[in-house]
Scaffold this motif. Structure first.
Motif, PDB file in Angstrom:
ATOM      1  N   VAL A 177       0.889  -1.206  -0.048  1.00  0.00           N
ATOM      2  CA  VAL A 177      -0.331   0.197   0.353  1.00  0.00           C
ATOM      3  C   VAL A 177       0.782   1.102  -0.092  1.00  0.00           C
ATOM      4  N   LEU A 178       1.074   2.559  -0.977  1.00  0.00           N
ATOM      5  CA  LEU A 178       1.425   3.211  -1.228  1.00  0.00           C
ATOM      6  C   LEU A 178       0.315   4.411  -0.313  1.00  0.00           C
ATOM      7  N   VAL A 179       1.000   5.014   0.818  1.00  0.00           N
ATOM      8  CA  VAL A 179       0.494   6.021   1.415  1.00  0.00           C
ATOM      9  C   VAL A 179       1.159   6.972   0.845  1.00  0.00           C
ATOM     10  N   LEU A 180       0.006   8.552   0.725  1.00  0.00           N
ATOM     11  CA  LEU A 180       0.473   9.611  -0.344  1.00  0.00           C
ATOM     12  C   LEU A 180      -0.203  10.985   0.391  1.00  0.00           C
ATOM     13  N   ASP A 217       2.541  12.178  -9.985  1.00  0.00           N
ATOM     14  CA  ASP A 217       3.673  10.743 -10.564  1.00  0.00           C
ATOM     15  C   ASP A 217       3.505   9.959  -9.701  1.00  0.00           C
ATOM     16  N   ALA A 218       3.417  10.142  -8.512  1.00  0.00           N
ATOM     17  CA  ALA A 218       3.914   9.283  -7.121  1.00  0.00           C
ATOM     18  C   ALA A 218       2.936   8.273  -7.660  1.00  0.00           C
ATOM     19  N   ALA A 277       2.690   3.878  -9.046  1.00  0.00           N
ATOM     20  CA  ALA A 277       1.809   3.279  -8.067  1.00  0.00           C
ATOM     21  C   ALA A 277       1.642   2.167  -9.213  1.00  0.00           C
ATOM     22  N   LYS A 278       1.583   2.439 -10.653  1.00  0.00           N
ATOM     23  CA  LYS A 278       0.918   1.173 -10.728  1.00  0.00           C
ATOM     24  C   LYS A 278       1.716   0.511 -11.048  1.00  0.00           C
ATOM     25  N   GLY A 279       1.371  -1.062 -10.845  1.00  0.00           N
ATOM     26  CA  GLY A 279       2.154  -2.694 -11.373  1.00  0.00           C
ATOM     27  C   GLY A 279       3.388  -2.238  -9.765  1.00  0.00           C
ATOM     28  N   THR A 280       3.093  -1.497  -8.781  1.00  0.00           N
ATOM     29  CA  THR A 280       4.086  -1.716  -8.376  1.00  0.00           C
ATOM     30  C   THR A 280       3.315  -1.738  -6.444  1.00  0.00           C
TER      31      THR A 280
END
Ligand code: CA2
Length: 146
Positions: free
Chosen positions: A4-7, A59-60, A64-67
């Motif tokens: 999970v990416l927290v922005l 950009d972030a 995130a797509k694929g990561t």
């Protein structure tokens, strides 16, 4: 393991350092530490990005797509203005939970509108730093096999 990416968006780097009467005394580093501990208990990997720049946030999201398997976003004031951030989230087709420390619906009228909520699976607001942990709980229900 799902990641999970927290922005976090503009000015949230100042948490705990300015206006504690509005946003509390917890710093962004404190929030990231509690998210890391909570994600570990839930069986999720986690990464963090904070930027004061709309393009860097976009950009972030694209990266995130694929990561990453999902997003948690507190876009700060861009929540109420940025069609570009909304379009970026829609473009990556990742589940996203919108978080706000404060109850944006109990504040000024201009904070009642959220472009991000149109592409979120849900919005959590008004629970302070705990909201980030609640968002991780909601995503774990979707991402972590029981
Ligand atoms: O309640 C939230 O989490 C917000 O996203 C915070 C944003 C605000 O514009 C949104 O309407 C709701 C503001 C973040 C600013 O954070 C600061 C922290 C310390 C000192 C000054 C600003």
């Amino acid at each position: 393991m799902s990641s999970v990416l927290v922005l976090n968006g503009p000015n949230l780097n100042l948490l705990g350092q300015r206006q504690p009467e509005v946003y509390g005394s917890t710093t962004l580093a404190d929030i990231e530490a509690s998210c890391t501990a909570h994600a570990s208990k839930l069986g999720l990997e986690i990464s963090f990005v904070q930027s004061n720049h709309e393009g860097a946030l976009i950009d972030a999201i694209h990266a995130a797509k694929g990561t990453h398997a999902a997003l948690v976003i507190n876009a700060g004031a861009y929540t109420h203005t940025s069609i570009a951030l909304m379009d970026a989230v829609a473009s990556v087709e990742l589940p996203m939970v919108e978080v706000h420390l404060s109850n944006i619906h109990a504040r000024q009228a201009f904070r009642h509108v959220s472009y991000l909520s149109k592409v979120a699976i849900g919005q959590i607001c008004g629970f302070g730093p705990r909201g980030y942990l609640m968002a991780l709980d909601a995503l774990a229900d979707r991402l972590v096999p029981s």
